[in-house]
Design a protein around this motif. Structure first.
Motif: not given
Length: 243
Positions: A95, A97, A103, A106, A110
């Motif tokens: 998480t 940045s 991609e 993420a 998930e």
């Protein structure tokens, strides 16, 4: 990590010299033992084929397998980089940045993962894949855990290469045995032809070869037919049948 659990893990990973060794089951065993032995929530294994194409060959859960498949389909991510460079890759928090692989990050988040630790499966300079350890909580693994994990990856790599070498040796032995058996058949057939056609051993061998070539049959097959009496040896002696 208990000493007993760790010892059992290494014994299982080293036990590849068995007749019914199953490489697919071995990879799933490695993934499961990583979760049982190390402070991780999931594990996945990527191995390369002889064209250096990576495949998911083991995963401790279906969600882990899907994350690994996503990475391979997009041909980028920490696990693939680990294989390509032969060096460990750690993402302590997906998480954070900016991310190098947004991609993949993420998809991993998930799936319930916040960090990954990818370790090369290698023997000296030969890297055959990557062992990927996922955690639900962010943060890097302890240095002692990483050392144990790398040792597990190294032992598994040696086991796989050892099993592969053993299979190659068995195949070579089978091929050698087949060649020796064929040679015995040919020598016997040469003797049969020499006696029945009243020709020398050298001409008998050439007769076998001519018939083999003109009829597109293996030399050992022709020799076996001569010995068994299922091939008319006078046909081999007939110039019209010599190709």
């Amino acid at each position: 990590m208990s000493v007993e659990n760790m010892a059992e893990t290494f014994v299982q990973l080293a036990d590849t010299l068995v007749a019914d060794f199953d490489s697919a089951e071995f990879m799933h065993l490695l993934a499961d033992r990583c979760v049982d032995t190390l402070d991780v929530d999931a594990a996945g294994i990527l191995l390369a084929d002889h064209h250096s194409e990576l495949y998911v060959v083991g995963a401790s859960s279906e969600r882990t397998r899907l994350v690994e498949l996503f990475e391979l389909q997009h041909r980028q991510g920490p696990c693939m980089e680990c294989y390509l460079t032969g060096a460990p890759v750690t993402v302590a928090d997906f998480t954070e940045s900016p991310q190098r692989w947004p991609e993949f990050a993420a998809v991993a988040v998930e799936a319930g993962f916040r960090a990954v630790h990818a370790l090369p499966m290698r023997l000296r300079e030969h890297t055959i894949g990557a062992l990927n350890l996922f955690t639900a909580a962010p943060g890097a693994l302890s240095s002692s855990t990483v050392r144990v994990a790398q040792a597990m990856a190294d032992v598994a790599t040696i086991g796989l290469l050892q099993a592969k070498l053993l299979n190659q040796q068995e195949l070579l032995a089978e091929q050698l045995q087949g060649a020796l058996q064929s040679r015995v058949l040919i020598e016997q057939a040469k003797g049969v032809l020499s006696e029945r056609l009243q020709i020398g051993i050298g001409p008998a061998f050439e007769t076998l070869r001519r018939y083999s070539r003109s009829h597109n049959q293996h030399l050992s097959t022709v020799a076996e037919s001569v010995i068994a009496g299922t091939l008319d040896v006078t046909a081999l002696g007939d110039p019209g049948m010599r190709g």
